[in-house]
Design a protein around this motif. Sequence first.
Motif, PDB file in Angstrom:
ATOM      1  N   CYS A  36       0.835  -1.209   0.000  1.00  0.00           N
ATOM      2  CA  CYS A  36       0.000   0.000   0.000  1.00  0.00           C
ATOM      3  C   CYS A  36       0.869   1.258   0.000  1.00  0.00           C
ATOM      4  CB  CYS A  36      -0.923   0.008   1.211  1.00  0.00           C
ATOM      5  SG  CYS A  36      -2.155  -1.298   1.215  1.00  0.00           S
ATOM      6  N   PHE A  37       1.894   1.262   0.825  1.00  0.00           N
ATOM      7  CA  PHE A  37       2.751   2.446   0.906  1.00  0.00           C
ATOM      8  C   PHE A  37       3.678   2.557  -0.293  1.00  0.00           C
ATOM      9  CE2 PHE A  37       1.483   1.766   5.309  1.00  0.00           C
ATOM     10  CZ  PHE A  37       1.150   3.058   5.699  1.00  0.00           C
ATOM     11  N   LEU A  38       4.128   1.423  -0.832  1.00  0.00           N
ATOM     12  CA  LEU A  38       5.015   1.458  -1.990  1.00  0.00           C
ATOM     13  C   LEU A  38       4.299   1.969  -3.232  1.00  0.00           C
ATOM     14  CD1 LEU A  38       6.992  -1.907  -1.557  1.00  0.00           C
ATOM     15  CD2 LEU A  38       7.868   0.414  -1.264  1.00  0.00           C
ATOM     16  N   SER A  39       3.040   1.604  -3.370  1.00  0.00           N
ATOM     17  CA  SER A  39       2.289   2.040  -4.558  1.00  0.00           C
ATOM     18  C   SER A  39       1.819   3.482  -4.428  1.00  0.00           C
ATOM     19  CB  SER A  39       1.080   1.123  -4.775  1.00  0.00           C
ATOM     20  OG  SER A  39       0.175   1.245  -3.693  1.00  0.00           O
ATOM     21  N   GLY A  40       1.711   3.955  -3.210  1.00  0.00           N
ATOM     22  CA  GLY A  40       1.245   5.326  -2.990  1.00  0.00           C
ATOM     23  C   GLY A  40      -0.268   5.386  -2.923  1.00  0.00           C
ATOM     24  N   LEU A  41      -0.776   6.037  -1.892  1.00  0.00           N
ATOM     25  CA  LEU A  41      -2.222   6.093  -1.697  1.00  0.00           C
ATOM     26  C   LEU A  41      -2.862   7.313  -2.348  1.00  0.00           C
ATOM     27  CD1 LEU A  41      -2.373   5.061   2.079  1.00  0.00           C
ATOM     28  CD2 LEU A  41      -2.653   3.603   0.077  1.00  0.00           C
ATOM     29  N   PHE A  50     -10.941   1.927   0.778  1.00  0.00           N
ATOM     30  CA  PHE A  50     -11.817   1.189   1.693  1.00  0.00           C
ATOM     31  C   PHE A  50     -11.671  -0.322   1.468  1.00  0.00           C
ATOM     32  CE2 PHE A  50     -15.862  -1.035   2.303  1.00  0.00           C
ATOM     33  CZ  PHE A  50     -16.080  -0.801   3.656  1.00  0.00           C
ATOM     34  N   ASN A  51     -11.682  -0.734   0.182  1.00  0.00           N
ATOM     35  CA  ASN A  51     -11.521  -2.154  -0.131  1.00  0.00           C
ATOM     36  C   ASN A  51     -10.164  -2.684   0.316  1.00  0.00           C
ATOM     37  OD1 ASN A  51     -13.837  -3.331  -1.932  1.00  0.00           O
ATOM     38  ND2 ASN A  51     -13.538  -1.249  -2.649  1.00  0.00           N
ATOM     39  N   GLU A  98      -6.522  -7.138  -2.950  1.00  0.00           N
ATOM     40  CA  GLU A  98      -5.766  -5.920  -2.665  1.00  0.00           C
ATOM     41  C   GLU A  98      -4.796  -5.596  -3.795  1.00  0.00           C
ATOM     42  OE1 GLU A  98      -2.221  -4.328   0.267  1.00  0.00           O
ATOM     43  OE2 GLU A  98      -3.087  -6.307   0.577  1.00  0.00           O
ATOM     44  N   CYS A  99      -4.080  -6.621  -4.274  1.00  0.00           N
ATOM     45  CA  CYS A  99      -3.133  -6.405  -5.373  1.00  0.00           C
ATOM     46  C   CYS A  99      -3.841  -5.895  -6.620  1.00  0.00           C
ATOM     47  CB  CYS A  99      -2.391  -7.702  -5.685  1.00  0.00           C
ATOM     48  SG  CYS A  99      -1.264  -8.235  -4.382  1.00  0.00           S
ATOM     49  N   GLY A 238     -16.883  -0.178  -7.466  1.00  0.00           N
ATOM     50  CA  GLY A 238     -15.827   0.249  -6.554  1.00  0.00           C
ATOM     51  C   GLY A 238     -15.825  -0.466  -5.229  1.00  0.00           C
ATOM     52  N   ILE A 239     -16.891  -1.201  -4.907  1.00  0.00           N
ATOM     53  CA  ILE A 239     -16.941  -1.953  -3.657  1.00  0.00           C
ATOM     54  C   ILE A 239     -16.985  -3.440  -3.999  1.00  0.00           C
ATOM     55  CG2 ILE A 239     -18.207  -2.368  -1.527  1.00  0.00           C
ATOM     56  CD1 ILE A 239     -17.094   0.407  -1.669  1.00  0.00           C
ATOM     57  N   SER A 240     -15.970  -4.204  -3.566  1.00  0.00           N
ATOM     58  CA  SER A 240     -15.937  -5.655  -3.854  1.00  0.00           C
ATOM     59  C   SER A 240     -15.446  -6.379  -2.606  1.00  0.00           C
ATOM     60  CB  SER A 240     -15.016  -5.965  -5.034  1.00  0.00           C
ATOM     61  OG  SER A 240     -13.702  -5.564  -4.758  1.00  0.00           O
TER      62      SER A 240
END
Length: 515
Positions: A36-41, A50-51, A98-99, A238-240
């Motif tokens: 999450c941090f490597l890809s940038g939020l 959220f997902n 997540e990926c 957008g929600i899964s």
Amino acid sequence: MDKNEKLLQRVRAKKWLLPSGFAILCTMSAASIALCFLSGLSRLEPDWIFNIAADVVGIAICAVLFYGCMNGDKETQETTYLFVALLSSNASALFLDECAWLVQGVPSLRVWNLLVNVLFYLVGVNMVYQFWRYARAALDMNDKLMRWGAYAVQILLVPAMLACLANLFVPLYFYVDEAGVYQRAAAYPLSYTYFVLSICILFGGLLRSNVSRRQKTVVLSFVAIPLLNTALTWNTFGISTQYVAALVSIVMIYSLLYSERSKTLAAKDAELNMATGIQANMLPRIFPPFPERKEFDLYASMDPAKEVGGDFYDFFLTDDDHLAMVIADVSDKGVPAALFMVIAKTLIKNRAQMGGTPAEILGDVNAKLCEGNESKMFVTAWLGILEISSGRLTATNAGHEYPLIKHAGGAFELFKDKHGFVLGGMDGMKYKDYELALEPGAKIFLYTDGVPEASDETENMFGVEQLLAVLNKEPDASPQQILQNVRCAVDEFVKDAKQFDDLTMLSMEYRGTKE
């Protein structure tokens, strides 16, 4: 021991399996946060974040539940391994979800987006299969309908996975557009086909099952909660969070089924403990057994692989000058073997008290055991009757292990007596006696196959040669010390490996009369 039980015990012996799985889940949980941090939020939309957050939390919950399975007192249960497989599938699906969100909308990662989503669908199919296996085992649904259902679910698994793989080449369930964005295809509803068919078969089994309504309800929650989640988010791409919803159901199943199983196992444990005590009290346990008799010394032990075993030993005086010794092994283990053991032991002792040679005694006992033996169980047995005044030992062998004999001043040797057929295997069998002349100082060592077949973690067996070597290290030891030496050697050999079979031994030293 049946093949399934032996295979399961071999899996249990590989103690690195559960810790390794837990380590992988912990690594997966840490990697999910790092990605999450490597890809940038900053480029991610709020519903994507959220997902991703739900996936990260879900993986952590899976790791916690996995740890509970690994350290709980039910780790030897088959359903634990099935539940662990279900947890692992759910954690993998959450990680892939997540990926997929992290590579979403990046044109340069379009191929990665495609591959991740194909794996996501494959893991989803596998998760449904693992849930089906777990629910069937946990609720003990094993009637004819569910056996046929098991074949159907296994067969349907192949086309379901092939359909997922087909998305690499044709947009069957989804595709990734040129902008690197995942899009559902027109045939997307077909991705639920395997899920629906498997659950319908399981539902049929639940209707026929005798489990409680609470258990049925919680199992059905695995269907209801994800379907409700899908219905609420069908038009909201957008929600899964269907696998997060599935995890909620898994937590409920874990809580209820393990609670119910714990109560059942506690009741069974109490019954088995009582059965263990009853069986132990049936075997002679007071040593020396005949303190007033100085002509011989005797010691025996039985350590069952389960709470109750199928091995037994016995010794008793048929009159003032004759000592009968028996060692036997029932063909099965556990409670059925223990019941058969009680019958065989009682028949042998009662018949021996009536007189006759060992061959005549076992011949009559065989006839009795064959009557109405629908279970097809049998017993291997060695029976010897020692004439105390002369040292003459008359014996017969019904398919049992060869005895080990030490004559006065010598060493233990394998005595290959002639084997007769097992008891309870075939009616009308005849057995033959043989005689041995024992001088003062002679010893005999009897055992069941659990001793030479004791195996270490690499499945190497202890063996008769090593047994002889242990006996001959201290051949003049007392019978009690001999058994202790053998047991210590076996324990040192097997180390942490699971005990597969009962360990039963009997040793007798003939001292002779003063005259």
